[in-house]
Design a protein around this motif. Sequence first.
Motif, short mmCIF file in Angstrom:
data_model
loop_
_atom_site.label_atom_id
_atom_site.label_comp_id
_atom_site.label_asym_id
_atom_site.label_seq_id
_atom_site.Cartn_x
_atom_site.Cartn_y
_atom_site.Cartn_z
N SER A 248 0.31 -10.23 4.66
CA SER A 248 0.82 -9.85 5.18
C SER A 248 1.18 -10.29 6.49
CB SER A 248 1.54 -8.54 5.58
OG SER A 248 -0.01 -7.88 6.01
N ARG B 5 5.56 -11.62 10.64
CA ARG B 5 6.75 -11.89 9.18
C ARG B 5 7.29 -13.95 8.31
NH1 ARG B 5 10.36 -6.41 8.44
NH2 ARG B 5 9.23 -5.35 10.85
N HIS C 279 10.30 -7.25 -1.18
CA HIS C 279 10.01 -8.53 -0.69
C HIS C 279 11.03 -9.84 -0.28
CE1 HIS C 279 5.39 -8.02 -0.59
NE2 HIS C 279 6.14 -7.41 -2.00
N LYS D 177 7.72 -9.20 4.92
CA LYS D 177 6.48 -8.22 5.36
C LYS D 177 5.40 -9.42 5.49
CE LYS D 177 5.47 -4.48 2.06
NZ LYS D 177 7.13 -4.30 1.76
N LYS E 273 4.69 -12.20 3.49
CA LYS E 273 3.69 -12.47 2.03
C LYS E 273 4.02 -13.83 1.74
CE LYS E 273 1.84 -10.23 -1.78
NZ LYS E 273 2.26 -8.76 -2.71
#
Length: 572
Positions: free
Chosen positions: A47, A51, A398, A418, A420
Amino acid sequence: MYKLFPKIIAFFLLLLAVGFVQPKDQESENGGLFLPEGFEAIVVVDSLPGRARHLAVNDNGDIYVKARRADAGTSVTALRDTNGDGRADIIEAFGGNARERNYGTAARIYNGYLYFSSELVVYRYKLTPGKLVPEGEAEIILTDDHAHGISEHIAKPLAFDDKGNMYVPFGAHSNGCQVDNRTPGSPGMDPCPLLEDHGGIWRFDANKVGQTQKDGYRFATGLRSVVGMEWNFASNNLYAVHHGRDDLLRLWPQLFSPWQSALLPSEEFFLIKDGTDGGWPYCYYDQMQGKKVLNPEYGGDGSKVGRCDDCAEPLIGFPGHWAPNDLHFYQGNQFPARYKNGAFIAFHGSTNRGPYPQSSYFIGFVPFKNGKPSGEYEVFADGFAGKEIIPSPNDADHRPMGIAMGPDGSLYFAETEKGKIWKVTYRGQKRKLPKSALAKMEQRKSMAHIRTPDVEKDNLDKGKPVAAANVYRIYCAGCHQRDGQGDSQRFPPLNSSEWVTGDKTRLIELVLNGLEGPIEVKGQTYNGVMPQHSFLNDEQVAEVLTFVRTNFGNEADAVSKKEVQGVRNKLN
């Protein structure tokens, strides 16, 4: 009972074979992603504070991620792997002169410079060899100086050719160029005045500081919203994936069913030449009929073609609302040869397919030959959402957003919810991908988040009472969702919102007048447009506002027809 065990095991192995179930160890190794056989994924970072939107990877492997939300000085997040395990060990933020609200988008490296965009500004830094964070000052290459400021479709992805040109879309701050934006039955303006300086792609000098749109050249038009765009150096052409319009059911319920509105219009994959006209706002592409048809604002009924014969046809018409948010042509040598020069597309996922499940949320691949698709689209990476049935975008774990290639030919994927980041590498036989690997991924097209929904069986509202009858379903749920939770970036949640449970007069005025521009809800900024709903009668407004004030965890008092009537009279 015991006689059933062999059948249960056989059934599980069948699901495993077609990719519907993933072994726990494989899921862990691939960061939750489903990939073709021979590919592996590791999580670079789980994360990020801001973002993520798009990303770029430098020649030394440093990663630059455009933050989705940022304050001044935190527009870009830089990542460095110091020990070669593929995971980020150093994370630093820099860049940007002002607060950003969800739609800063681009991150591209061109001729030794990092270019990135907020909603209104394109910046660049000269990358300093050996340094993760550039040492020099940022240059402002382009400023969007339109009086409307931040508005609909404001994202500014970037593409660069081999002649020093930079391509930037200016999205149309409208859905269908209606006289009254997003108002049922309102006709379209003809000709559409927005096309003079919106709804297209402009070409600029990539090295000139201080430009505005007037310094650019309109390269293409008729494109409502472009977020994924890339120059293909193999064919030496620009390509873009286009977001089609919304609200066919909400604006024209007499012409379109909920099922049609969920699937139409198509998200179009275009080859962009100088002078390309994608057809917006007059036309849209219907992938089920395989043709461009007139929008209802311009006399269309779902089948009339009219002036649309003169519009550019897409290379591929993807299903409606899939939200293609990045495009990357693979130039590396690590992946099997079939991927060379092919197009990877990040489908961010739909938000307005109700009452059917939301759709896409995967990375697709389109094989290319001689500058054109040479086969159907494929599912390359799936599993981002973490579930098959996605009633609301907030149900997805996601949402894939950005794609970039590293110096070794690996691909990096970024997601918005997030921040990722995954790194995908190929470990199988290099020359040829096994047919079984593609067959497994092809099976995923039959899953609920990708397949064409069944009109009856996949209707999530079938047999259930609809919130505030047809009023909420038709006019509210497409943005605020069936559960009232919004979509985390454009449309705010209705639960515990000060706008919903607070001053009733302000709330009624908002529904009757609408709202344009950013709005703060529970400390977060949202960029979506709230259309005016003055066409609803007083009873309908009171009914739907009472519903939202007493549901979704809200416990506010009701809104009466008399209260709505009083506010309407004052406004008139």
